[in-house]
Design an enzyme around this catalytic site. Structure first.
Site, mmCIF file in Angstrom:
data_model
loop_
_atom_site.group_PDB
_atom_site.id
_atom_site.type_symbol
_atom_site.label_atom_id
_atom_site.label_comp_id
_atom_site.label_asym_id
_atom_site.label_seq_id
_atom_site.Cartn_x
_atom_site.Cartn_y
_atom_site.Cartn_z
ATOM 1 C CB ILE A 129 -0.867 0.132 1.198
ATOM 2 C CG1 ILE A 129 -0.044 -0.132 2.532
ATOM 3 C CG2 ILE A 129 -1.999 -0.988 1.001
ATOM 4 C CD1 ILE A 129 -0.918 0.055 3.884
ATOM 5 N N GLY A 130 2.142 1.046 0.132
ATOM 6 C CA GLY A 130 2.917 2.314 0.095
ATOM 7 C C GLY A 130 4.515 1.933 0.068
ATOM 8 N N GLY A 184 8.511 3.798 0.466
ATOM 9 C CA GLY A 184 9.162 5.005 0.804
ATOM 10 C C GLY A 184 10.621 5.039 0.752
ATOM 11 N N GLY A 185 11.483 6.069 1.444
ATOM 12 C CA GLY A 185 12.857 5.855 1.707
ATOM 13 C C GLY A 185 13.255 4.865 2.542
ATOM 14 N N GLY A 235 11.378 2.088 3.638
ATOM 15 C CA GLY A 235 10.928 0.403 3.193
ATOM 16 C C GLY A 235 9.655 0.568 2.528
ATOM 17 C CB THR A 236 7.788 -2.095 1.080
ATOM 18 O OG1 THR A 236 8.815 -1.879 0.178
ATOM 19 C CG2 THR A 236 6.516 -2.352 0.411
ATOM 20 C CB VAL A 237 3.659 0.534 4.168
ATOM 21 C CG1 VAL A 237 2.492 0.305 4.975
ATOM 22 C CG2 VAL A 237 4.542 1.450 4.610
ATOM 23 C CE LYS A 260 8.562 2.386 8.827
ATOM 24 N NZ LYS A 260 8.716 3.695 9.085
ATOM 25 C CG ASP A 312 10.050 14.147 6.809
ATOM 26 O OD1 ASP A 312 9.851 15.131 5.922
ATOM 27 O OD2 ASP A 312 9.977 12.862 6.403
#
Length: 739
Positions: free
Chosen positions: A408-409, A411-412, A414-416, A430, A528
């Site tokens: 579902i996502g 990013g920098g 890892g993967t979710v 995650k 962030d």
């Protein structure tokens, strides 16, 4: 002898009808194609000369003589790129690539799209993006200017340029990673500011992709005309050139893999390709018929286990043939010990496998920072009892072995994945990237930070798993995506983007940050804050997420001195210049989010002018030019009163003040937003004319509560914001207008 071997190799492939024509071409290649240009070897599928010498036009090489030295050099003809090395084993080619230079005070954009729609891409593992020069701000963008792939800002420490343990010239530099499967991008170097110390001696700024190993060993001070080595990875298009891929269908000697980036939603590189390698027990060029030759394993005792028997080579391996006596002894032993082997062997196997798994899990637990995490949690005031240690089996079942359709996502960090636990709870899991010391520290930091937080508007950490190859974090599942997606979705009929909805989201985010700064066990700086890190639940309530680079500070500590981290468009300029992060830096980032809610503009946009590319500057400039209402979202103009808009806009302006001391605290921000919400609900309070509230825009009131006090007096309410901040932290009490 060589000629016979070539003929035998080719005719063996003629038995496979689908490769007959290709084998004939490769026969001609073996006899007429050159495989070297100067000192560079040119292996197939690359080649020079006739078209049968290379797999297709993408891989054609031409050999040119250097005009200065007179030595021949190979070039990729399609791109006119000098070839420095080709690796069949790693499927890479090293080429000379131009750099981007800026020696003026204007923005420089250089389009690097020679490899667009080609089977070549910049290797993310071998290359890095480097910016050099005094106070140089450089970045990589997609060709349409809507996606930023990365960038950095070099320091301005004149007199030295240090990279690793080397001192090199008088330049400064910074570096960042290259995104996965990138093959086309725009390099942007921002204009130099006149009052900066940059460019005082006519110095130039540079930005470029470069081979990491070469940069660390050989790089010297650049000039605007040089090129640097970069590493390209490559593959062969299986659709157009299936006859030329001998590995996938013709023999077990080959091991070919398909690379299809579109299945993973990767739009940087969209061509599906194959790369091949020789299978275990073979060596050679997998792109040629019979290019992988069987290794004589019997000639090397360390490669076989035939110490007491005869070794025989087989297709793709070897076998050991026992002598007759050994066969008889083995047969008798097998018969006598069959029962023991069946029962005892199986039991031993299970015991060994269990111990191996436990040992491996313990190894992963320690490598993933389990001991360090326990130490961190034991030294802090954390709700450790609420953090569950999941086992790997639970999370594999929850995600169908981390299936790609559960993603579902990405990013920098890892993967979710979306998963369902055995008790029916839907969770977000995650999966971190391969651990290095920096990512491990961020992972541990996120667990420690979230273990201290208990707030309805902060995403809840349920637990973690440290016994897998990479660590896993388990969060409550937030179903409605991010605030960024919400603002860019015009089709959401269930949750329309009303002024009341946006005002509520802003108030909830502000309240969460106020909690982190002021009421948590120890102050926490998020570092962030951005619309992508604001999640929305089933009722569209805001949840602050992603605490990977957050920091907890002592109560009497006023700032953190750290390397600049964050996201372009949200970073506090005062922090960017000094490296000191304060709670007012989070306030600045929240101001950008509040501006997004008012305008639905992106934090960084290439469609705006270079001076107002950032939303913060664009918003403040519009206010100063009395042009605020021209940039607001139409829905805001229709639903919100002008007084409310001006109060919130002034709050944005104060949050985005260049000096942190002039910004309000998140406590003040939360109370002012709650006040605007309350005034909208209390319809009995008379609404003033637009001219009556113009006084709220006066600059003398920024950073104070005077603006709200005057606004309240206009409404006829007896509330002193300044005095009530301490006595009523998160509440207001309205009084009716006095007679």
């Amino acid at each position: 002898m060589v000629g016979r071997l070539v003929l035998w190799t080719i005719f063996s492939f003629l038995s496979i009808n689908s490769f007959a024509e290709e084998a004939a071409k490769l026969l001609a290649k073996n006899s007429s194609c050159k495989d070297r240009c100067g000192s560079i070897r040119i292996p197939y599928p690359f080649g020079m000369g006739a078209d049968h010498c290379y797999v297709d036009d993408w891989f054609e090489i031409i050999c040119k003589k250097d005009s200065t030295l007179g030595t021949p050099k190979p070039f990729l003809k399609r791109f006119n790129q000098e070839v420095l090395a080709i690796s069949i084993l790693e499927s890479t080619v090293r080429v000379s690539h131009r750099i981007t230079a800026s020696c003026s005070t204007t923005t420089v954009n250089q389009y690097n799209k020679e490899f667009e729609n080609s089977p070549f891409a910049f290797s993310e593992s071998n290359n890095m993006f480097v910016a050099m020069g005094c106070n140089n701000s450089a970045s990589m963008w997609s060709l349409d200017g809507r996606i930023i792939f990365g960038g950095c800002k070099s320091p301005c420490d004149r007199g030295r340029f240090i990279h690793g343990n080397r001192s090199n010239g008088t330049f400064n530099c910074c570096q960042t990673e290259v995104p996965y499967d990138l093959n086309a991008f725009v390099t942007t170097i921002e204009p130099k500011v006149s009052h900066n110390i940059a460019n005082v001696n006519g110095e130039c700024n540079y930005a470029f992709l470069v081979d990491k190993d070469w940069f660390q060993k050989y790089f010297t001070v650049p000039n605007p005309n040089i090129s640097v080595p970069v590493v390209l990875k490559w593959g062969i298009d299986p659709t157009s050139y299936s006859l030329k891929l001998h590995g996938p269908t013709s023999s077990k000697q080959y091991d070919c893999h398909r690379h299809d980036p579109t299945l993973l939603g990767n739009h940087n590189f969209t061509i599906s390709t194959h790369t091949c390698a020789c299978a275990h027990g073979y060596k050679g060029n997998p792109y040629l018929p019979q290019g992988c030759q069987d290794i004589d394993e019997c000639a090397y005792p360390e490669l076989n286990h035939c110490s007491n028997s005869r070794c025989e080579n087989t297709d793709g391996g070897h076998r050991c043939t026992d002598t007759r006596m050994l066969i008889i002894i083995e047969g008798i032993s097998t018969i006598l010990g069959a029962l023991f082997l069946v029962i005892g062997g199986w039991w031993s196997y299970k015991v060994v496998q269990k111990r191996r798994r436990l040992k491996q899990k313990d190894k992963f637990f320690q490598r993933n920072g389990g001991l360090l995490l326990q130490q961190q949690l034991s030294t802090r005031e954390a709700h450790v009892e609420n953090i569950k240690l999941f086992n790997s089996k639970e999370l594999e079942l929850a995600t169908n072995c981390f299936s790609g359709n559960r993603i579902i996502g990405q990013g920098g960090q890892g993967t979710v994945y979306k998963g369902m636990l055995a008790d029916g709870r839907i969770v977000a899991i995650k999966k971190s990237k391969v651990m290095d010391s920096e990512i491990l520290q961020e992972f541990i930091n996120e667990v420690v930070i979230l273990s201290q937080i208990n707030h309805r508007n902060v995403v809840k950490l349920l637990g973690c798993c440290l016994e897998t190859e990479v660590p896993l974090l388990v969060y409550e599942f937030i179903p409605n995506g991010t605030l960024s997606q919400y603002l860019n979705d015009d089709q959401n009929e269930e949750f329309p983007q009303t002024w009341d909805m946006r005002l509520r989201i802003a108030t909830e985010v502000a309240g969460a940050l106020f909690y982190l700064h002021s009421t948590a066990s120890s102050p926490i700086y998020h570092r962030d804050i951005k619309s992508v890190n604001i999640l929305l639940d089933e009722k569209l309530k805001a949840k602050v997420a992603d605490f990977g680079i957050s920091r907890s500070v002592a109560i009497d500590q006023t700032h953190l001195s750290t390397q600049v981290q964050g996201t372009f468009g949200y970073i506090d300029p005062e922090y960017y210049g000094s490296g000191q992060f304060t709670e007012k830096s989070d306030v600045y980032s929240f101001g950008v989010i509040l501006a997004e809610l008012l305008t639905r503009e992106k934090p960084i946009s290439s469609t705006r002018t270079s001076k107002t590319k950032g939303l913060a500057i664009y918003f403040i400039t519009s206010m100063e030019e009395n042009n605020l209402f021209a940039i607001l979202d139409n829905r805001i103009l229709k639903e919100a009163g002008k007084e409310e808009i001006i109060v919130v806009a002034n709050l944005v302006k104060r949050c985005l003040s260049m000096k942190g001391k002039n910004r309000p605290t998140m406590k003040e921000v939360t109370m002012e937003l709650e006040l605007v919400q309350m005034l909208r609900k209390d319809h009995s309070v008379p609404v003033q004319n637009y001219e009556d509230v113009e006084i709220v825009r006066t600059d003398q009131m920024y950073g104070k509560c005077d603006a709200v006090n005057l606004y309240l007096k206009k409404k006829g309410m007896d509330i002193d914001v300044g005095s009530s901040l301490d006595s009523q932290p998160l509440g207001w009490k309205l009084e009716r207008p006095r007679a």
